[in-house]
Scaffold this active site. Structure first.
Site, PDB file in Angstrom:
ATOM      1  N   TRP A  36      14.468 -14.453  10.373  1.00  0.00           N
ATOM      2  CA  TRP A  36      15.032 -14.967   9.107  1.00  0.00           C
ATOM      3  C   TRP A  36      13.937 -15.190   8.079  1.00  0.00           C
ATOM      4  CZ3 TRP A  36      17.420 -20.453   8.156  1.00  0.00           C
ATOM      5  CH2 TRP A  36      16.631 -21.468   8.690  1.00  0.00           C
ATOM      6  N   TYR A  82      -0.911 -17.998  19.589  1.00  0.00           N
ATOM      7  CA  TYR A  82       0.501 -18.380  19.692  1.00  0.00           C
ATOM      8  C   TYR A  82       0.949 -18.384  21.145  1.00  0.00           C
ATOM      9  CZ  TYR A  82       5.485 -18.650  18.839  1.00  0.00           C
ATOM     10  OH  TYR A  82       6.792 -19.066  18.825  1.00  0.00           O
ATOM     11  N   GLN A 108      18.060 -15.308  15.636  1.00  0.00           N
ATOM     12  CA  GLN A 108      17.799 -16.338  14.619  1.00  0.00           C
ATOM     13  C   GLN A 108      18.948 -16.279  13.614  1.00  0.00           C
ATOM     14  OE1 GLN A 108      13.784 -16.150  12.918  1.00  0.00           O
ATOM     15  NE2 GLN A 108      13.496 -18.301  13.446  1.00  0.00           N
ATOM     16  N   ASP A 170      14.109 -25.789  14.601  1.00  0.00           N
ATOM     17  CA  ASP A 170      13.663 -25.814  15.998  1.00  0.00           C
ATOM     18  C   ASP A 170      13.557 -27.185  16.659  1.00  0.00           C
ATOM     19  OD1 ASP A 170      13.339 -23.262  15.109  1.00  0.00           O
ATOM     20  OD2 ASP A 170      11.354 -22.985  15.963  1.00  0.00           O
ATOM     21  N   GLU A 402       4.502 -25.489   4.964  1.00  0.00           N
ATOM     22  CA  GLU A 402       5.702 -25.121   5.726  1.00  0.00           C
ATOM     23  C   GLU A 402       6.840 -26.113   5.454  1.00  0.00           C
ATOM     24  OE1 GLU A 402       4.890 -25.089   9.898  1.00  0.00           O
ATOM     25  OE2 GLU A 402       6.812 -24.182  10.444  1.00  0.00           O
TER      26      GLU A 402
HETATM   27  C1  GLC Z   1       9.341 -22.445  12.867  1.00  0.00           C
HETATM   28  C2  GLC Z   1      10.685 -22.680  12.217  1.00  0.00           C
HETATM   29  C3  GLC Z   1      11.512 -21.409  12.247  1.00  0.00           C
HETATM   30  C4  GLC Z   1      10.710 -20.284  11.609  1.00  0.00           C
HETATM   31  C5  GLC Z   1       9.347 -20.126  12.301  1.00  0.00           C
HETATM   32  C6  GLC Z   1       8.438 -19.152  11.593  1.00  0.00           C
HETATM   33  O1  GLC Z   1       9.451 -22.175  14.221  1.00  0.00           O
HETATM   34  O2  GLC Z   1      11.360 -23.735  12.842  1.00  0.00           O
HETATM   35  O3  GLC Z   1      12.718 -21.584  11.567  1.00  0.00           O
HETATM   36  O4  GLC Z   1      11.399 -19.094  11.654  1.00  0.00           O
HETATM   37  O5  GLC Z   1       8.687 -21.364  12.285  1.00  0.00           O
HETATM   38  O6  GLC Z   1       8.240 -19.542  10.281  1.00  0.00           O
END
Ligand code: GLC
Length: 438
Positions: A36, A82, A108, A170, A402
């Site tokens: 997304w 990651y 997603q 999340d 973010e």
């Molecule tokens: C975090 C967010 C998620 C997003 C990802 C990458 O995990 O909760 O919605 O897609 O980061 O930005």
């Protein structure tokens, strides 16, 4: 005032752009392609570089599996910043998984349908944009077909998710109510996110145990949807995910009409749409709280907490006039109280509200963008404008983070930017807020 930040925003997107044509969300913290994110980033690009916008979507759609599924992350390259990476996810256990890319085995929020429409709306070269739409639209339809055939357990037009990472939100306190029903093993692993972001802004280790346990469960059943639905302790119908599916259905209908083909698909989309909207209203709306709630399908109960997802139905045009004013009232009074920027991700009056931690309180530019457009479409212009100007203000005061502290006192001092920095969708939607709306 805004001009220099547009340049900065474009630089961020440029710096995060990678071959073969995608934009990572934030260097270090999120070094791959997220589903997304790509959709929302493309909307930003569409204001000044349509080729990039289209490439972003093309690359994402190229990761689609044989069954129409589109993964939440595509690991275009290796990275040691990651966790969990492709070795943990093992999405290739699914017989339909793409063999061309390493991906996760979860979804997603389905944004690409409405994103295609947003791109067309912003295109200067309408003919070229329409040609692009014609080429890719069936893939998005196939994705919706996958969702309705495999994720709509009761045939009620509402899809479920089996993992909090499928929700996009999340670390919402909503998921606490599921973790309380689980007895996950304690994993030994090295967190990578907390090397880059202050742990007070990220999920706890115990929460990560649950995240990993759910992936292990999916792996045990080779990512087979019906088996997961049978066994997963996490089975939730989410109001944001379903609102975005409905919004995307709507856009696909319009786009097929504009393209002049796909009559049978339009009919199918209209059928889904009627069913989804009716059940969204009857299953998620809560008279007492005055907004839409998550439904825990495993334990057959509403999760009685307000989040920013409770209002995204506005973006999909779901509520009628009476409910719309109730919802807008709650949004304004409870989330937009004195001293708060709109829109906190969790109920500021809720016990679990935490203005610093991830989806447990901070405001997010992507949800704000949806709420802005939703309110506008209903003519609730003053509140819409407030969300837009709050979004612009927090970015200009704090930088392209973010997520942001919703408390004005903190954010006004420039201390309210949290999580990843130089964050792509914050940059992209800031650009859209400024260029598209001016
Ligand atoms: C975090 C967010 C998620 C997003 C990802 C990458 O995990 O909760 O919605 O897609 O980061 O930005």
């Amino acid at each position: 005032m805004s001009e220099p930040l547009i340049t900065k925003a474009k630089e961020i997107l440029n710096g995060n752009y990678r071959e073969p044509g995608f934009t990572l969300p934030s260097q270090g913290l999120y070094p791959f392609q997220w589903n997304w994110d790509s959709g929302l980033i493309a909307i930003g690009y569409a204001n000044y570089d349509m080729e990039r916008a289209q490439n972003e979507i093309r690359t994402l759609l190229d990761t689609q599996w044989k069954n129409g599924f589109i993964p939440h992350i595509t690991f275009h390259r290796e990275s040691n910043t990651y966790f969990p990476g492709p070795k943990f996810h093992q999405a290739s256990l699914h017989p339909d998984a793409t063999t061309r890319y390493k991906t996760t085995g979860m979804i997603q929020p389905p944004v690409i349908g409405f994103v295609l429409k947003e791109l067309l709306d912003r295109a200067q070269d309408k003919k070229g944009a329409l040609e692009f739409t014609r080429k890719v639209i069936d893939k998005v339809y196939e994705n919706h077909l996958y969702l309705y055939n495999n994720r709509d357990l009761l045939g009620e037009g509402l899809i479920y998710i089996f993992h909090n990472w499928e929700s996009g939100t999340d670390n919402s306190p909503i998921w606490d109510t599921i973790w309380e029903t689980m007895d996950s093993p304690r994993y030994t692993f090295e967190r990578r996110d907390t090397n880059q972001v202050d742990p007070s802004q990220r999920p706890s280790n115990r929460e990560y145990d649950h995240y990993l346990a759910l992936i292990d469960l999916a792996k045990k059943y080779r990512y087979n949807d019906s088996k997961i639905a049978e066994h997963s302790p996490f089975l939730v119908q989410d109001p944001l995910v379903n609102a975005l599916l409905i919004k995307s259905n709507q856009s696909l209908i319009k786009l097929y009409q504009i393209c002049g083909f796909g009559e049978d698909k339009i009919r199918q989309l209209e059928k889904w749409q009627a069913l989804s909207i009716a059940n969204y209203e009857s299953k998620f709306y809560d008279e007492d709280l005055g907004a839409y709630l998550h439904y825990d399908l495993r334990n057959k109960r509403k999760i009685r907490m307000l989040t920013s997802s409770s209002f995204v139905a506005l973006f999909a045009g779901i509520p009628g006039a009476k409910r719309t004013s109730e919802i807008a009232g709650i949004l304004e009074q409870r989330f937009g109280g004195e001293g708060l920027y709109l829109c906190a991700s969790f109920d500021p009056e809720g016990e679990r509200f935490d203005p610093k931690r991830y989806w447990r309180g901070p405001l997010w530019i992507n949800v704000n963008w949806m709420l802005y457009h939703g309110l506008k479409s209903y003519g609730i212009n003053k509140l819409a404008e407030q969300i837009r100007s709050d979004s612009i203000e927090v970015v200009e005061q704090n930088g392209f983070y973010e997520y942001f502290d919703p408390r004005r006192s903190i954010a006004k001092e420039g201390k309210g930017g949290y999580g990843g920095s130089n964050f792509s969708w914050t940059a992209a939607l800031y650009i859209d807020f400024i260029l598209r709306e001016s």
